[in-house]
Structure formats: structure tokens, C-alpha cells
Design a protein around this motif. Structure first.
Motif, PDB file in Angstrom:
ATOM      1  N   ILE A   1      41.974  44.103  44.971  1.00 37.68           N
ATOM      2  CA  ILE A   1      40.588  43.643  45.033  1.00 37.68           C
ATOM      3  C   ILE A   1      40.505  42.116  45.108  1.00 37.68           C
ATOM      4  N   ASN A   2      41.392  41.443  44.366  1.00 42.33           N
ATOM      5  CA  ASN A   2      41.243  39.999  44.179  1.00 42.33           C
ATOM      6  C   ASN A   2      42.182  39.104  44.985  1.00 42.33           C
ATOM      7  N   PHE A   3      43.246  39.662  45.551  1.00 42.55           N
ATOM      8  CA  PHE A   3      44.209  38.813  46.248  1.00 42.55           C
ATOM      9  C   PHE A   3      44.521  39.346  47.645  1.00 42.55           C
ATOM     10  N   GLN A   4      44.981  38.443  48.483  1.00 36.46           N
ATOM     11  CA  GLN A   4      45.373  38.808  49.843  1.00 36.46           C
ATOM     12  C   GLN A   4      46.888  38.990  49.898  1.00 36.46           C
TER      13      GLN A   4
ATOM     14  N   CYS B   1      51.887  39.720  39.208  1.00 36.66           N
ATOM     15  CA  CYS B   1      50.796  40.064  38.296  1.00 36.66           C
ATOM     16  C   CYS B   1      51.393  40.784  37.091  1.00 36.66           C
TER      17      CYS B   1
ATOM     18  N   SER C   1      52.781  41.102  46.528  1.00 36.16           N
ATOM     19  CA  SER C   1      52.382  41.082  45.122  1.00 36.16           C
ATOM     20  C   SER C   1      53.249  42.067  44.336  1.00 36.16           C
TER      21      SER C   1
ATOM     22  N   TYR D   1      43.681  45.788  40.651  1.00 34.61           N
ATOM     23  CA  TYR D   1      43.166  44.441  40.438  1.00 34.61           C
ATOM     24  C   TYR D   1      43.635  43.506  41.553  1.00 34.61           C
ATOM     25  N   CYS D   2      44.907  43.573  41.868  1.00 33.21           N
ATOM     26  CA  CYS D   2      45.464  42.704  42.917  1.00 33.21           C
ATOM     27  C   CYS D   2      44.865  43.022  44.283  1.00 33.21           C
TER      28      CYS D   2
ATOM     29  N   HIS E   1      49.562  35.784  37.812  1.00 29.97           N
ATOM     30  CA  HIS E   1      48.303  36.139  37.157  1.00 29.97           C
ATOM     31  C   HIS E   1      48.649  37.052  35.991  1.00 29.97           C
TER      32      HIS E   1
END
Length: 257
Positions: free
Chosen positions: A87-90, A38, A8, A84-85, A64
Motif C-alpha cells: 500500500i505504502n511503497f513502490q 520492513c 521489499s 503495508y508495504c 521501515h
């Protein structure tokens, strides 16, 4: 079966309407399905958000857009994006890069090659040497070298370039490094090194970091850092050094009890 991105890239954006290259991002995402971007819109007042949403519409699974209502500065924009990444993405790796792509996305991805064994943090370095192309105004280069040398001295580690906006981490260490807010909006990179030293101790931290000379870095457009910040820069460095020296002292006292 769709490829799950393992890397990411957080890209802070403040009034980047004219600085974001649609074609560069598009070409990169087409050729790198393992990458996820992101964009963090840091309260832009121009058409940055509109431009980012157009890009997202083309690459919905790889982009995103996180939009902050108010301009918070680069440090908080990067921190918000990384948290944010996480928490929300793998992903296995996460880092940040400047929106103008002074460092190319392709070269940023090469930083992954150095995250192996004990290395958990790799970062680009604008070292002028034979075989590399580092294009920067001489005045900025000279000022940058003075600041960089001073930073290296206060950190008490041999690092050539702490301020290059091209840094990559394992997900695990990023969750720790970006947990708390930073003191400075622009010199938060220095705090990252201090946090590494605080977590692991200086010698161990050095073993876990790798500085990578960039093959290509081209300065683009005007810096978002105001000229007047040159005066506050030294105060920020003083405050950062004072805070982390105090943390180190308190840690030592606690360990001796």
C-alpha cells in the motif's frame, strides 16, 4: 538522484533482541541500495523494537519498522508487513525472510533472478547436496523431512521444502495471496501453495513457481515454534487441507452451473 528500491523484504520479529545481527543488516543495506526492509515487530516483550529503531536511524530511507501491539504469530506478522508495504511503497518484488538470517540477505536477493517470464513466485529450499552448506540439527532435519513429504502429498505437487522462510513474489501476486488471513500461525506457507493452486489450477500454478536450492542455510538459535505445537501441527494441516478441498469443490460446482 536516490535509487528507488525495487525489492521489499518483510522480516517478522518476535523477541529477537539477541538474534538480530546489526552488522549483517548494515553491510547488506550499504551494498544493496535497491533493497528495502520492513521489520514487523510482533508484540515483542524484550528490546527488539529499540534495536530495530536504532537500525532505522542509520538507514532511514531503506528501513521501515511496523510495530504490532500484540503478538499475532508469524503468519499475521508477515501478512501485515506485506500488505503495508504494498500500500505504502513502490517495488517490483516483495517477500519475507527470517530475522536470524539463516538464509542470507544476499542469497534471498538472488531469488529475483528467477522471477522472469511466467515465474511469479520463487522460494528457497534447504536441499542437502554437494556444493551446498545446510546446517541443521539431525533431529529437526528428520522431523522436517517427514512433515515436508506429507505436505507434498496433500498438495499433490512435487515440492521438497515448503517451510523454508525465504520466499519472494511479484507485487501483483502478493496482493492476492496475502489478502485474507491464514488458518495457521506457522504453516501459512502451505496455504500460500494452496492459494496458488486455487488461483491458477495445479498445472498452471506449477509453471508459475520455482523452487531454488540454497547454497547456504545455517540454523541459528532456538526455534520460536514450541515443542507442543508438534501435536497441533497435524491438526492445522488437516484443517488447511479440508478448507481448500472445500473451496476447490465449490469452485467446481459453480463452474458446472
Amino acid at each position: 538522484m536516490p535509487i528507488i528500491p525495487n525489492t521489499s523484504i518483510v522480516i517478522p520479529c518476535y523477541n529477537e533482541e539477541k538474534g538480530i545481527s546489526n552488522s549483517e543488516y548494515s553491510n547488506f543495506l550499504k551494498n544493496n541500495p535497491e533493497a528495502f526492509i520492513c521489520f514487523v515487530n510482533d508484540g515483542s516483550t524484550d528490546k527488539t523494537l529499540e534495536l530495530l529503531n536504532v537500525l532505522k536511524a542509520k538507514y532511514d530511507t531503506q528501513i521501515h519498522v511496523l510495530s504490532l501491539k500484540k503478538n499475532s504469530g508469524k503468519a499475521e506478522a508477515v501478512r501485515a508487513g506485506i500488505n503495508y508495504c504494498n500500500i505504502n511503497f513502490q517495488h517490483q518484488y516483495i517477500g519475507y525472510l527470517d530475522a536470524d538470517l539463516a538464509t542470507t540477505l544476499e542469497e534471498f536477493m538472488e531469488l529475483r533472478n528467477h522471477l522472469q517470464e511466467e515465474i511469479i513466485f520463487s522460494f528457497g529450499s534447504r536441499i542437502r547436496k554437494i556444493g551446498s552448506t545446510i546446517e541443521r540439527e539431525n533431529s529437526r532435519f528428520l522431523i522436517g523431512r517427514v512433515v515436508a513429504t506429507f505436505i507434498s502429498n496433500i498438495l499433490e505437487i512435487k515440492v521438497y521444502d515448503t517451510q523454508c522462510g525465504s520466499k519472494l513474489f511479484t507485487k501483483e501476486i502478493s496482493e492476492v495471496l496475502f489478502q485474507k488471513k491464514f488458518i495457521s500461525k506457522w504453516l501459512f506457507d502451505v496455504e500460500i501453495f494452496y492459494r496458488m493452486i486455487h488461483i491458477f489450477g495445479k498445472e498452471k500454478a506449477i509453471e508459475k513457481m520455482r523452487e531454488i536450492p540454497l547454497k547456504l542455510w545455517v540454523e541459528k538459535g532456538d526455534s520460536k515454534v514450541k515443542f507442543t505445537y508438534g501435536f497441533k501441527l497435524w491438526y492445522d494441516l488437516f484443517e488447511i487441507r479440508r478448507k481448500y478441498k472445500k473451496i476447490a469443490k465449490n469452485t467446481l460446482i459453480q463452474s458446472q452451473k
